[in-house]
Write a protein that holds these residues in place. Sequence first.
Motif, PDB file in Angstrom:
ATOM      1  N   LEU A  51       0.775  -1.104   0.100  1.00 17.43           N
ATOM      2  CA  LEU A  51      -0.062  -0.072  -0.057  1.00 17.43           C
ATOM      3  C   LEU A  51       0.918   1.353  -0.047  1.00 17.43           C
ATOM      4  CD1 LEU A  51      -2.768   1.449  -0.002  1.00 17.43           C
ATOM      5  CD2 LEU A  51      -2.743   1.022   2.759  1.00 17.43           C
ATOM      6  N   ALA A  52       2.027   1.407   0.743  1.00 14.92           N
ATOM      7  CA  ALA A  52       2.827   2.335   1.043  1.00 14.92           C
ATOM      8  C   ALA A  52       3.416   2.599  -0.455  1.00 14.92           C
ATOM      9  CB  ALA A  52       3.866   2.305   1.971  1.00 14.92           C
ATOM     10  N   ALA A  53       4.002   1.521  -1.138  1.00 10.01           N
ATOM     11  CA  ALA A  53       4.497   1.856  -2.497  1.00 10.01           C
ATOM     12  C   ALA A  53       3.376   2.216  -3.467  1.00 10.01           C
ATOM     13  CB  ALA A  53       5.021   0.298  -2.920  1.00 10.01           C
ATOM     14  N   LEU A  54       2.182   2.024  -3.445  1.00  8.85           N
ATOM     15  CA  LEU A  54       1.187   2.460  -4.341  1.00  8.85           C
ATOM     16  C   LEU A  54       0.984   3.681  -4.099  1.00  8.85           C
ATOM     17  CD1 LEU A  54      -1.047  -0.752  -4.378  1.00  8.85           C
ATOM     18  CD2 LEU A  54      -0.144   0.048  -6.415  1.00  8.85           C
ATOM     19  N   ILE A  55       0.793   4.243  -2.791  1.00 10.92           N
ATOM     20  CA  ILE A  55       0.633   5.535  -2.536  1.00 10.92           C
ATOM     21  C   ILE A  55       1.706   6.365  -2.902  1.00 10.92           C
ATOM     22  CG2 ILE A  55       0.553   7.204  -0.672  1.00 10.92           C
ATOM     23  CD1 ILE A  55      -0.888   5.009   0.974  1.00 10.92           C
ATOM     24  N   ALA A  56       3.158   6.087  -2.879  1.00 13.91           N
ATOM     25  CA  ALA A  56       4.242   6.742  -3.733  1.00 13.91           C
ATOM     26  C   ALA A  56       4.029   6.696  -5.060  1.00 13.91           C
ATOM     27  CB  ALA A  56       5.517   6.016  -3.222  1.00 13.91           C
ATOM     28  N   GLU A  57       3.720   5.552  -5.539  1.00 12.45           N
ATOM     29  CA  GLU A  57       3.604   5.361  -7.185  1.00 12.45           C
ATOM     30  C   GLU A  57       2.464   6.365  -7.689  1.00 12.45           C
ATOM     31  OE1 GLU A  57       2.383   2.186 -10.568  1.00 12.45           O
ATOM     32  OE2 GLU A  57       2.850   1.680  -8.558  1.00 12.45           O
ATOM     33  N   HIS A  58       1.681   6.507  -7.116  1.00 14.24           N
ATOM     34  CA  HIS A  58       0.330   7.393  -7.480  1.00 14.24           C
ATOM     35  C   HIS A  58       0.351   8.557  -6.863  1.00 14.24           C
ATOM     36  CE1 HIS A  58      -0.995   3.916 -10.034  1.00 14.24           C
ATOM     37  NE2 HIS A  58      -0.830   3.256  -9.034  1.00 14.24           N
ATOM     38  N   ARG A  59       1.291   9.154  -6.166  1.00 12.97           N
ATOM     39  CA  ARG A  59       1.484  10.442  -5.452  1.00 12.97           C
ATOM     40  C   ARG A  59       0.864  11.416  -6.416  1.00 12.97           C
ATOM     41  NH1 ARG A  59       3.557  14.517  -2.353  1.00 12.97           N
ATOM     42  NH2 ARG A  59       3.350  14.142  -0.400  1.00 12.97           N
ATOM     43  N   PRO A  60       1.376  11.562  -7.663  1.00 14.03           N
ATOM     44  CA  PRO A  60       1.008  12.707  -8.273  1.00 14.03           C
ATOM     45  C   PRO A  60      -0.504  12.828  -8.727  1.00 14.03           C
ATOM     46  CG  PRO A  60       2.959  11.757  -9.329  1.00 14.03           C
ATOM     47  CD  PRO A  60       2.290  10.894  -8.157  1.00 14.03           C
ATOM     48  N   ARG A  67      -1.943  13.709   3.277  1.00 11.20           N
ATOM     49  CA  ARG A  67      -2.891  13.363   4.188  1.00 11.20           C
ATOM     50  C   ARG A  67      -3.232  11.840   4.136  1.00 11.20           C
ATOM     51  NH1 ARG A  67      -7.382  18.085   4.306  1.00 11.20           N
ATOM     52  NH2 ARG A  67      -6.187  19.455   5.647  1.00 11.20           N
ATOM     53  N   VAL A  68      -2.932  11.406   2.809  1.00 10.64           N
ATOM     54  CA  VAL A  68      -2.923   9.883   2.426  1.00 10.64           C
ATOM     55  C   VAL A  68      -1.921   9.147   3.228  1.00 10.64           C
ATOM     56  CG1 VAL A  68      -3.145   8.014   0.764  1.00 10.64           C
ATOM     57  CG2 VAL A  68      -4.376   9.958   0.449  1.00 10.64           C
ATOM     58  N   GLU A  69      -0.762   9.705   2.968  1.00 12.65           N
ATOM     59  CA  GLU A  69       0.571   9.269   3.768  1.00 12.65           C
ATOM     60  C   GLU A  69       0.626   9.066   5.185  1.00 12.65           C
ATOM     61  OE1 GLU A  69       3.681  10.431  -0.071  1.00 12.65           O
ATOM     62  OE2 GLU A  69       3.474  11.960   1.706  1.00 12.65           O
ATOM     63  N   ARG A  70       0.043  10.180   5.730  1.00 11.07           N
ATOM     64  CA  ARG A  70      -0.467  10.280   7.048  1.00 11.07           C
ATOM     65  C   ARG A  70      -1.290   9.198   7.630  1.00 11.07           C
ATOM     66  NH1 ARG A  70      -2.280  15.975   8.712  1.00 11.07           N
ATOM     67  NH2 ARG A  70      -4.449  15.083   8.211  1.00 11.07           N
ATOM     68  N   ASP A  71      -2.230   9.026   6.943  1.00 12.82           N
ATOM     69  CA  ASP A  71      -3.247   8.031   7.255  1.00 12.82           C
ATOM     70  C   ASP A  71      -2.697   6.553   7.248  1.00 12.82           C
ATOM     71  OD1 ASP A  71      -5.306  10.135   7.703  1.00 12.82           O
ATOM     72  OD2 ASP A  71      -5.967   9.870   5.508  1.00 12.82           O
TER      73      ASP A  71
END
Length: 121
Positions: A51-60, A67-71
Amino acid sequence: MTQQPPQHSEIHITGGQFSGPFAAGYQAQAIQHVAGDVNVNPMVQTELARLAALIAEHRPRLPEAARVERDHAEVAGELALPPAERDRDRIDAALDRIVKRSAAVAAIVASVEKVRQLLHI
């Protein structure tokens, strides 16, 4: 030689009460999930990392990426606590916020749902 399924398999239960895992049929399996330690399944940490990798990949693509990273960090932080100190409601709320803030990215939503399944939330 492979084992063939039985032609007729039946089970009859009459009277009384029955509780607990139960499976019937050829090669059936019964699985019982016991509530309590939400980190019993080691796949939870693997899915959180994914999930963390997906958040980083789709950050743009995430308007509220920070806030997603904080959650995500909140979920990981709660799971790092001893089982008796974990707040399942807080974990659930953080996962809800991730889904809400990442709705445009199906892979993130699917990963959150996998985490929910693993945690039995």
